[in-house]
Design a protein around this motif. Structure first.
Motif, PDB file in Angstrom:
ATOM      1  N   ASN A 134       0.865  -1.170   0.000  1.00 49.41           N
ATOM      2  CA  ASN A 134       0.000   0.000   0.000  1.00 49.41           C
ATOM      3  C   ASN A 134       0.905   1.224   0.000  1.00 49.41           C
ATOM      4  O   ASN A 134       1.716   1.408   0.914  1.00 49.41           O
ATOM      5  CB  ASN A 134      -0.901   0.007   1.231  1.00 49.41           C
ATOM      6  N   TYR A 135       0.761   2.051  -1.020  1.00 53.75           N
ATOM      7  CA  TYR A 135       1.695   3.147  -1.242  1.00 53.75           C
ATOM      8  C   TYR A 135       1.167   4.431  -0.608  1.00 53.75           C
ATOM      9  O   TYR A 135      -0.037   4.634  -0.470  1.00 53.75           O
ATOM     10  CB  TYR A 135       1.917   3.355  -2.742  1.00 53.75           C
ATOM     11  N   GLY A 136       2.091   5.303  -0.240  1.00 57.52           N
ATOM     12  CA  GLY A 136       1.731   6.648   0.173  1.00 57.52           C
ATOM     13  C   GLY A 136       1.166   6.744   1.584  1.00 57.52           C
ATOM     14  O   GLY A 136       1.496   5.963   2.478  1.00 57.52           O
ATOM     15  N   ASN A 137       0.311   7.736   1.775  1.00 58.98           N
ATOM     16  CA  ASN A 137      -0.303   8.039   3.073  1.00 58.98           C
ATOM     17  C   ASN A 137       0.735   8.317   4.152  1.00 58.98           C
ATOM     18  O   ASN A 137       0.474   8.146   5.349  1.00 58.98           O
ATOM     19  CB  ASN A 137      -1.231   6.908   3.521  1.00 58.98           C
ATOM     20  N   GLY A 138       1.930   8.699   3.743  1.00 54.51           N
ATOM     21  CA  GLY A 138       2.972   9.016   4.697  1.00 54.51           C
ATOM     22  C   GLY A 138       3.588   7.820   5.370  1.00 54.51           C
ATOM     23  O   GLY A 138       4.450   7.959   6.249  1.00 54.51           O
ATOM     24  N   LEU A 139       3.183   6.613   4.961  1.00 59.34           N
ATOM     25  CA  LEU A 139       3.673   5.396   5.601  1.00 59.34           C
ATOM     26  C   LEU A 139       4.714   4.667   4.768  1.00 59.34           C
ATOM     27  O   LEU A 139       5.505   3.893   5.303  1.00 59.34           O
ATOM     28  CB  LEU A 139       2.498   4.453   5.894  1.00 59.34           C
ATOM     29  N   ALA A 168      -4.961  -5.246   5.914  1.00 57.12           N
ATOM     30  CA  ALA A 168      -4.930  -5.141   4.445  1.00 57.12           C
ATOM     31  C   ALA A 168      -4.322  -3.831   3.974  1.00 57.12           C
ATOM     32  O   ALA A 168      -3.907  -3.715   2.822  1.00 57.12           O
ATOM     33  CB  ALA A 168      -6.338  -5.280   3.887  1.00 57.12           C
ATOM     34  N   ASP A 169      -4.268  -2.822   4.870  1.00 58.34           N
ATOM     35  CA  ASP A 169      -3.751  -1.510   4.495  1.00 58.34           C
ATOM     36  C   ASP A 169      -2.359  -1.241   5.043  1.00 58.34           C
ATOM     37  O   ASP A 169      -1.867  -0.101   4.949  1.00 58.34           O
ATOM     38  CB  ASP A 169      -4.708  -0.414   4.977  1.00 58.34           C
ATOM     39  N   ILE A 218       6.139  -0.566  16.918  1.00 55.19           N
ATOM     40  CA  ILE A 218       5.756   0.056  15.649  1.00 55.19           C
ATOM     41  C   ILE A 218       4.673  -0.761  14.967  1.00 55.19           C
ATOM     42  O   ILE A 218       3.698  -0.214  14.434  1.00 55.19           O
ATOM     43  CB  ILE A 218       6.986   0.221  14.751  1.00 55.19           C
ATOM     44  N   ALA A 219       4.826  -2.091  14.976  1.00 58.49           N
ATOM     45  CA  ALA A 219       3.815  -2.963  14.367  1.00 58.49           C
ATOM     46  C   ALA A 219       2.469  -2.787  15.061  1.00 58.49           C
ATOM     47  O   ALA A 219       1.421  -2.688  14.397  1.00 58.49           O
ATOM     48  CB  ALA A 219       4.269  -4.413  14.438  1.00 58.49           C
ATOM     49  N   ASP A 220       2.481  -2.729  16.384  1.00 56.34           N
ATOM     50  CA  ASP A 220       1.223  -2.547  17.129  1.00 56.34           C
ATOM     51  C   ASP A 220       0.588  -1.205  16.804  1.00 56.34           C
ATOM     52  O   ASP A 220      -0.640  -1.100  16.649  1.00 56.34           O
ATOM     53  CB  ASP A 220       1.490  -2.649  18.635  1.00 56.34           C
ATOM     54  N   ALA A 221       1.413  -0.164  16.707  1.00 62.83           N
ATOM     55  CA  ALA A 221       0.879   1.165  16.394  1.00 62.83           C
ATOM     56  C   ALA A 221       0.263   1.192  14.996  1.00 62.83           C
ATOM     57  O   ALA A 221      -0.815   1.768  14.791  1.00 62.83           O
ATOM     58  CB  ALA A 221       1.983   2.211  16.511  1.00 62.83           C
ATOM     59  N   LEU A 222       0.931   0.576  14.043  1.00 67.76           N
ATOM     60  CA  LEU A 222       0.398   0.532  12.681  1.00 67.76           C
ATOM     61  C   LEU A 222      -0.922  -0.219  12.633  1.00 67.76           C
ATOM     62  O   LEU A 222      -1.895   0.239  12.020  1.00 67.76           O
ATOM     63  CB  LEU A 222       1.411  -0.132  11.745  1.00 67.76           C
ATOM     64  N   LEU A 223      -0.955  -1.383  13.286  1.00 71.44           N
ATOM     65  CA  LEU A 223      -2.173  -2.191  13.264  1.00 71.44           C
ATOM     66  C   LEU A 223      -3.295  -1.534  14.056  1.00 71.44           C
ATOM     67  O   LEU A 223      -4.468  -1.863  13.860  1.00 71.44           O
ATOM     68  CB  LEU A 223      -1.880  -3.592  13.805  1.00 71.44           C
ATOM     69  N   ASP A 240      -9.305   6.455  -1.314  1.00 66.95           N
ATOM     70  CA  ASP A 240      -8.554   7.661  -0.959  1.00 66.95           C
ATOM     71  C   ASP A 240      -7.583   8.089  -2.054  1.00 66.95           C
ATOM     72  O   ASP A 240      -6.799   9.019  -1.880  1.00 66.95           O
ATOM     73  CB  ASP A 240      -7.804   7.459   0.359  1.00 66.95           C
ATOM     74  N   GLY A 241      -7.630   7.397  -3.196  1.00 67.53           N
ATOM     75  CA  GLY A 241      -6.768   7.750  -4.317  1.00 67.53           C
ATOM     76  C   GLY A 241      -5.417   7.069  -4.300  1.00 67.53           C
ATOM     77  O   GLY A 241      -4.628   7.222  -5.233  1.00 67.53           O
ATOM     78  N   GLU A 242      -5.141   6.315  -3.243  1.00 68.45           N
ATOM     79  CA  GLU A 242      -3.864   5.610  -3.153  1.00 68.45           C
ATOM     80  C   GLU A 242      -3.951   4.243  -3.847  1.00 68.45           C
ATOM     81  O   GLU A 242      -5.031   3.795  -4.231  1.00 68.45           O
ATOM     82  CB  GLU A 242      -3.436   5.451  -1.696  1.00 68.45           C
ATOM     83  N   LEU A 243      -2.808   3.607  -3.972  1.00 69.29           N
ATOM     84  CA  LEU A 243      -2.681   2.373  -4.751  1.00 69.29           C
ATOM     85  C   LEU A 243      -2.334   1.196  -3.851  1.00 69.29           C
ATOM     86  O   LEU A 243      -1.537   1.323  -2.921  1.00 69.29           O
ATOM     87  CB  LEU A 243      -1.569   2.550  -5.796  1.00 69.29           C
TER      88      LEU A 243
END
Length: 335
Positions: free
Chosen positions: A171-176, A258-259, A247-252, A208-211
């Motif tokens: 998942n590209y973009g979104n600052g991640l 899926a994102d 970091i993994a917990d924060a992301l999830l 959201d326009g991302e890929l």
């Protein structure tokens, strides 16, 4: 290895030796005295033709390499056009004419061993690293023999990876993660879609326009020249377990699985067991060869025979990269 033993003794005035055990990765080539690299190009080309298929990596040390232009001339001397960094997974700066900065991750982060673009169906067969400026501390580029990694992977793990392959989800973009514009080197969605169709990458434009992309790729591969089996994937790098637990917990907590910026599954979409990836990481660590960079060093790798990474470092560091000889695997070879 008889030919390699002869090379280790001497080659037309060049000193050829092994960094570690006789014949082990990498072979080190040095001139009898510091001299311009250009003066040795003809001998070095023949030496590489003999040595690289057996050893997988050659370190050229002690030559006068006055900057990136001299490095470019060296890699061009092998007769293959340099490749652009298409469908990239890490940030780099294009220095022009096929030379890039090495991955621009923060200095405190380690980059695990991997073969370049082994998360795709198309990759460079040759990759070069040139040390313009070594760091004050750390910053080594560890390498490992992908044939030895393959031999050491647990038989059942290897069987499962071989049979199922791997599905990489990005998942590209979104600052991640890298924006899709940078990963595909274009602002045009139509060019992205055409690239994906050509390279058997499933894609979808999200609300959201991302890929988001998905691609099923090999986990192991056979070298097209020697027929040797190699461990050839980036499952341990793409999987969410590669992140620090916090970091993994924060992301999830922020996005659905899926994102996630990137993740990987078995080729049938089933999850890869964390203990399997820990086993893989342990094998990679056991096979790693590490040495400090010296200014002017050039490391040349067969990208299928040798994996590479990066150790954390402090102080300024500049290592540049070039790639050549694109190779595509047929999807049928993964079945």
């Amino acid at each position: 290895m008889a030919r390699m033993r002869a090379l280790v003794e001497h080659t037309d005035g060049l000193q050829v030796s092994s960094l570690g055990e006789a014949g082990a990765l990498p072979l080190v080539v040095t001139p009898p005295r510091r001299a311009p690299l250009d003066a040795w190009l003809s001998q070095l080309s023949g030496l590489v033709a003999d040595a690289l298929p057996e050893v997988g990596g050659v370190l050229f040390r002690g030559f006068d390499v006055p900057g990136v232009a001299a490095f470019q001339r060296f890699v061009w001397s092998f007769g293959s056009p340099l490749l652009s960094y298409e469908f990239g997974s890490t940030p780099r700066t294009d220095l022009g004419e096929g030379v890039y900065t090495s991955t621009e991750y923060p200095a405190h982060q380690a980059i695990p061993l991997h073969s370049e673009q082994s998360y795709t169906l198309e990759w460079p067969m040759r990759i070069w690293f040139h040390c313009v400026q070594p760091s004050e501390q750390g910053g080594e580029t560890p390498i490992a023999d992908c044939r030895e990694i393959y031999r050491r992977i647990d038989d059942e793990v290897c069987r499962r990876f071989t049979q199922l392959g791997l599905m990489y989800v990005r998942n590209y973009g979104n600052g991640l993660d890298l924006p899709w514009q940078r990963a595909f080197n274009t602002e045009d969605r139509a060019i992205v879609e055409a690239f994906c169709r050509t390279h058997r990458i499933q894609f979808e434009w999200k609300s959201d326009g991302e890929l988001r992309t998905r691609q099923i790729c090999q986990a192991v591969a056979r070298h097209p020249a020697s027929g040797e089996w190699v461990w050839f994937n980036q499952a341990h790098l793409f999987h969410v377990s590669n992140l620090a637990p916090a970091i993994a917990d924060a992301l999830l907590g922020a996005v659905d699985e899926a994102d996630l910026p990137r993740n990987v599954y078995y080729g049938d979409g089933s999850p890869i067991e964390p203990e399997v990836l820990e086993h893989v990481r342990g094998v990679l660590d056991a096979c790693a060869v590490k040495f400090p960079w010296q200014q002017g060093d050039i490391l040349m790798l067969d990208n299928m025979l040798a994996a590479h990474g990066r150790c954390p470092f402090s102080g300024p560091r500049q290592v540049v990269v070039a790639m050549a000889q694109s190779y595509s695997i047929k999807a049928s070879l993964m079945q």
